[in-house]
Structure formats: structure tokens, C-alpha cells
Design a protein around this motif. Sequence first.
Motif, PDB file in Angstrom:
ATOM      1  N   UNK A  19       0.829  -1.203   0.000  1.00  0.00           N
ATOM      2  CA  UNK A  19       0.000   0.000   0.000  1.00  0.00           C
ATOM      3  C   UNK A  19       0.867   1.259   0.000  1.00  0.00           C
ATOM      4  N   UNK A  20       1.974   1.211   0.755  1.00  0.00           N
ATOM      5  CA  UNK A  20       2.866   2.380   0.788  1.00  0.00           C
ATOM      6  C   UNK A  20       3.492   2.623  -0.592  1.00  0.00           C
ATOM      7  N   UNK A  21       3.858   1.532  -1.274  1.00  0.00           N
ATOM      8  CA  UNK A  21       4.447   1.666  -2.606  1.00  0.00           C
ATOM      9  C   UNK A  21       3.424   2.209  -3.602  1.00  0.00           C
ATOM     10  N   UNK A  22       2.203   1.677  -3.567  1.00  0.00           N
ATOM     11  CA  UNK A  22       1.168   2.155  -4.488  1.00  0.00           C
ATOM     12  C   UNK A  22       0.835   3.614  -4.230  1.00  0.00           C
ATOM     13  N   UNK A  23       0.788   4.016  -2.949  1.00  0.00           N
ATOM     14  CA  UNK A  23       0.486   5.412  -2.631  1.00  0.00           C
ATOM     15  C   UNK A  23       1.600   6.333  -3.142  1.00  0.00           C
TER      16      UNK A  23
END
Length: 375
Positions: A19-23
Motif C-alpha cells: 500500500x505504501x508503494x502504491x500510494x
Amino acid sequence: MAQEQGGRDQEQGAGARLARLLRRWWEEAGSASGGTRPTQQALAARLGVDQTTLSRYLNPKHTSTAPLRVVEALHAQLRAPAAELDRARALCRAALRENSGRRTVGGGGEPTAATDVTDGSGEPAGRREPAGSRATAAPAGPAAPHGPAGGHGSGAGRPRFRWHLHVLVWAAVVVAFAAGVLVHERFAVQDRKAATADGAAGGEGAVAASEVPHQWPLLVMGEQDQFTRARALQNLLNAHGYEVGADGFFGEDTRDAVMAFQRKRGLAPDGKVGKHTWPELVKEVKPGSGTFEVRAAQELLNNVGQGGTVVSGEFTAVTAEDLRFFQSTRDLPVTGRVDVDTWLALLVAQLPPAGAPAYQRPESPPPSGSAPASA
């Protein structure tokens, strides 16, 4: 700051890191090319999901994990660095594996209450008798007359002897019950084999299924779209040389092909596909297999909720990896190939049926009052 970010990622699970990477992809979109970053609402519309769902995928504190197709679509839409796609795919599969493990522990089966936690002795703490109760039931000091020396009188051994007698009686009852269960299970297995023997064909190439706790789904001719299972059936019929359209509609052409296949394999030609026809129809799928059987397996694998599989008709390394992950979550031998038990698990996992995928919708005819024509 980089060291702090790396340490935080190591402490969190794969889902939070994904999720951190996608954000970050979304926040940095447009900065390199000078364009404008799309809003989450616009981005969700492009991906075919609602904005709330997309927001959860981009939130490291939320437990929702973006499926693989969404991860790959986000990478393309946001023009993220090409080198980060493989990392995102790996994080996605790891997060889905973690979620599957949590469902296994928290779902049905063995209790997961705090009383079942072991305390280092190897035995669940909640199931062990308290030390005091053991001392009351069988005092350590007094010994039976035939016990070790050092007892404090022959009368003290009688209560313990009676306690041992009760244990022996209960042990005998448990052994007798277990023996009865084993005998019953053996006869039940024989009955099941005898019940399924009628109708099982002796055609060459058929693969025998092992004892699995699932039933083959029954497909019959109808006007409604039967989705992935019907398309898998039609692709398998094509793999056996019967030309039918793989559109998900079980019409007269599909029924006629099923009946011809059943007659060839010595089955009752009723046009229904169930527990006798499926095991004869499926083929082992592995590297080098034909386009139709590979496409049938990929269709089913794409609709089991583990992130999506490319439906190309070509057995790739990604297909094998997706199969191994599916097999590991269904307690099947992790081979990366589709045998008869994997076919059964894939077909069962399609319930309830999902809508036709995006690439299929334009080709699927709408339900009508008559059976669809052959494609």
C-alpha cells in the motif's frame, strides 16, 4: 529518513508495504513528466473499482490488499518506474499469502482461543490440568502396594488404585470407539468407490481423482450465462476436438458436443456435465500443453480471488507460480501443474459465479429466449 522508512517497512507486513508503494506511485504521478496527478476518483474509474476501495488499497493502515490486476493497472496508469513492477508483484503475492494464512488460523477448524496457546511445554496451556487438580486426583506421596518403596502405609494406595482403574476403563472405551470409527470409515470408503464405479469410463488418458471433500459441479443446458465454469467446459471440449464457442452460454451446440464426447468415452449421453464427465474431460495442464486446456485453467485461476491470472492460452512461468500459490492455499500438492484434483478445486472455487471479465463482455451474447447459436 531512508533508514527510518526501511525499518518501518520491515516491521510491517507485505500488505502495508504494498500500500505504501502504491500510494507513492500515485503521489509522484505527473511529477517526472510534468503532467497532472489524477484524482483518486478518476483513477478508480479507469481501474473499474469504486473510490472507497481504491482509497483502502492506498492506505498502509488498512487491511485490504490490492489484487494483482489492480497493482499492474496502477503501474501502467501512473507510469511508475518499470523496475518497481516486479517488487510490487512480489509484495502483492506475499500479502495475499499472509491474508490466506490469517483466514486459516481465524476460520473454522481448530480453536484459536487464548486457552490453546502453548506455554513452552509443548502442550496447549488451556487444555492441561492445573497442578493442584493433579495433586488431588493422584497424590505424589502415597503409593500403591506394588509401587516404589518409601510409602506411608498400605491403606493410602487404595484410592490411587481405584483412580487408575477408572482411567483404564475409560481408556478401553476410547480405544473401542476409535476402532469402531476406523472400521466405519473403511467401509464408507469402499461404499463410495462402489457408488462412483458405475458411469466411470475406461477411456484412455483419464486421470483418477484422489479422495477429496468436494463435489464436481453440475452444468446443464440453459439460457443464462454460466460464466467461467461454462467457458472452461467449452475450452476443454475444443481441446478434445469439438468446435464450440467459448462464450459461457451452455446452448445446444455445447450440449451436442458434450453428448458426442460422452458416447465416445462410454458414458451415458445425457448432455449433462457432472461427476462422471468432468474427470474424463479434464486434461493435465503443464508447460507445453495445448492452448485450449491452458486457457480453461487460466480462466478458472483468474476467478478464485487471489489477484488475477493472465488468460492467454500460453502456459507461462507466472501461470505456474499462480497455480502453486492456489495449491498451497487448498492443501494440494504444490506442483505448478493442473491435475484432476486441482481442476476440481478450481471449479468449486468459482462458486458463486462472477460476472464475465472485461475482455469477455463485448463477445458474450445477451441472454435471449432461445438457446444461442453456435459460434
